[in-house]
Write a protein that holds these residues in place. Structure first.
Motif, mmCIF file in Angstrom:
data_model
loop_
_atom_site.group_PDB
_atom_site.id
_atom_site.type_symbol
_atom_site.label_atom_id
_atom_site.label_comp_id
_atom_site.label_asym_id
_atom_site.label_seq_id
_atom_site.Cartn_x
_atom_site.Cartn_y
_atom_site.Cartn_z
ATOM 1 N N PRO A 82 4.415 16.038 8.218
ATOM 2 C CA PRO A 82 2.970 16.296 8.204
ATOM 3 C C PRO A 82 2.149 15.078 8.631
ATOM 4 O O PRO A 82 1.065 15.223 9.167
ATOM 5 N N ALA A 83 2.667 13.870 8.420
ATOM 6 C CA ALA A 83 1.954 12.659 8.820
ATOM 7 C C ALA A 83 2.968 11.588 9.216
ATOM 8 O O ALA A 83 3.988 11.404 8.563
ATOM 9 N N VAL A 84 2.662 10.878 10.306
ATOM 10 C CA VAL A 84 3.549 9.844 10.832
ATOM 11 C C VAL A 84 2.719 8.593 11.085
ATOM 12 O O VAL A 84 1.581 8.666 11.525
ATOM 13 N N GLU A 85 3.304 7.426 10.789
ATOM 14 C CA GLU A 85 2.639 6.157 11.059
ATOM 15 C C GLU A 85 3.701 5.146 11.476
ATOM 16 O O GLU A 85 4.669 4.922 10.743
ATOM 17 N N ASP A 86 3.545 4.537 12.638
ATOM 18 C CA ASP A 86 4.479 3.526 13.148
ATOM 19 C C ASP A 86 5.924 4.024 13.152
ATOM 20 O O ASP A 86 6.841 3.349 12.683
ATOM 21 N N ASP A 87 6.146 5.201 13.675
ATOM 22 C CA ASP A 87 7.488 5.818 13.745
ATOM 23 C C ASP A 87 8.145 5.962 12.380
ATOM 24 O O ASP A 87 9.366 5.858 12.233
ATOM 25 N N ARG A 88 7.353 6.184 11.343
ATOM 26 C CA ARG A 88 7.868 6.427 9.984
ATOM 27 C C ARG A 88 7.106 7.581 9.345
ATOM 28 O O ARG A 88 5.994 7.887 9.733
ATOM 29 N N GLN A 90 4.723 9.121 6.836
ATOM 30 C CA GLN A 90 3.609 8.593 6.057
ATOM 31 C C GLN A 90 3.507 9.432 4.782
ATOM 32 O O GLN A 90 3.419 10.656 4.838
ATOM 33 N N VAL A 91 3.548 8.753 3.645
ATOM 34 C CA VAL A 91 3.488 9.441 2.354
ATOM 35 C C VAL A 91 2.368 8.837 1.522
ATOM 36 O O VAL A 91 1.950 7.698 1.767
ATOM 37 N N PRO A 92 1.874 9.572 0.522
ATOM 38 C CA PRO A 92 0.813 9.016 -0.329
ATOM 39 C C PRO A 92 1.331 7.806 -1.111
ATOM 40 O O PRO A 92 2.476 7.772 -1.551
ATOM 41 N N ARG A 93 0.461 6.798 -1.304
ATOM 42 C CA ARG A 93 0.804 5.608 -2.078
ATOM 43 C C ARG A 93 0.930 6.007 -3.544
ATOM 44 O O ARG A 93 0.084 6.715 -4.078
ATOM 45 N N ILE A 94 2.009 5.566 -4.194
ATOM 46 C CA ILE A 94 2.192 5.866 -5.612
ATOM 47 C C ILE A 94 2.072 4.625 -6.486
ATOM 48 O O ILE A 94 1.950 4.717 -7.683
ATOM 49 N N LEU A 95 2.135 3.460 -5.875
ATOM 50 C CA LEU A 95 1.974 2.218 -6.613
ATOM 51 C C LEU A 95 0.679 1.544 -6.187
ATOM 52 O O LEU A 95 0.229 1.703 -5.060
ATOM 53 N N GLU A 96 0.109 0.782 -7.062
ATOM 54 C CA GLU A 96 -1.147 0.125 -6.775
ATOM 55 C C GLU A 96 -0.954 -1.230 -6.088
ATOM 56 O O GLU A 96 -1.889 -1.992 -5.969
ATOM 57 N N GLU A 97 0.234 -1.529 -5.648
ATOM 58 C CA GLU A 97 0.514 -2.807 -5.016
ATOM 59 C C GLU A 97 0.099 -2.802 -3.556
ATOM 60 O O GLU A 97 0.092 -1.766 -2.910
ATOM 61 N N GLU A 98 -0.228 -3.992 -3.056
ATOM 62 C CA GLU A 98 -0.529 -4.138 -1.641
ATOM 63 C C GLU A 98 0.755 -4.092 -0.847
ATOM 64 O O GLU A 98 1.790 -4.591 -1.271
ATOM 65 N N ALA A 99 0.703 -3.538 0.330
ATOM 66 C CA ALA A 99 1.886 -3.451 1.196
ATOM 67 C C ALA A 99 2.145 -4.758 1.904
ATOM 68 O O ALA A 99 1.348 -5.585 2.058
#
Length: 99
Positions: A82-88, A90-99
């Motif tokens: 359903p969603a792709v970003e940079d050939d990966r 894309q899923v909703p963020r579940i942790l509040e940490e910065e990537a």
């Protein structure tokens, strides 16, 4: 004669940092003694001609050998996402940490 004493259970509890009541010490001493007796009975029937084993039946590797085979391209793998970003994916963020 008991194989493990109440004092030994108290010592183990201290080493394990467990706070046990007097009733619990007595209860666990009885249980551990029964376990030690059961293990001793098993040791008595161990025959010299029977090699030690970890399983009753011999185990064999049931996995196939690794083979290089044709697989999906990144575009094919991501085609139903359903969603792709940079050939990966894309899923909703579940942790509040910065990537």
């Amino acid at each position: 004669m008991s194989a493990i004493t109440r004092d030994e259970v108290a010592h183990l509890a201290r080493l394990s940092r467990l706070a046990l009541t007097d009733d619990e010490l007595d209860h666990y001493a009885t249980q551990l003694d029964a376990i030690i007796e059961s293990v001793a009975k098993v040791a008595e029937v161990a025959a010299e001609d029977v090699p030690p084993s970890s399983h009753a039946l011999p185990l064999t590797n049931v996995f196939r050998a690794d083979e290089v085979r044709q697989s999906l391209t990144p575009e094919q793998a991501l085609s139903g996402a359903p969603a792709v970003e940079d050939d990966r994916f894309q899923v909703p963020r579940i942790l509040e940490e910065e990537a």
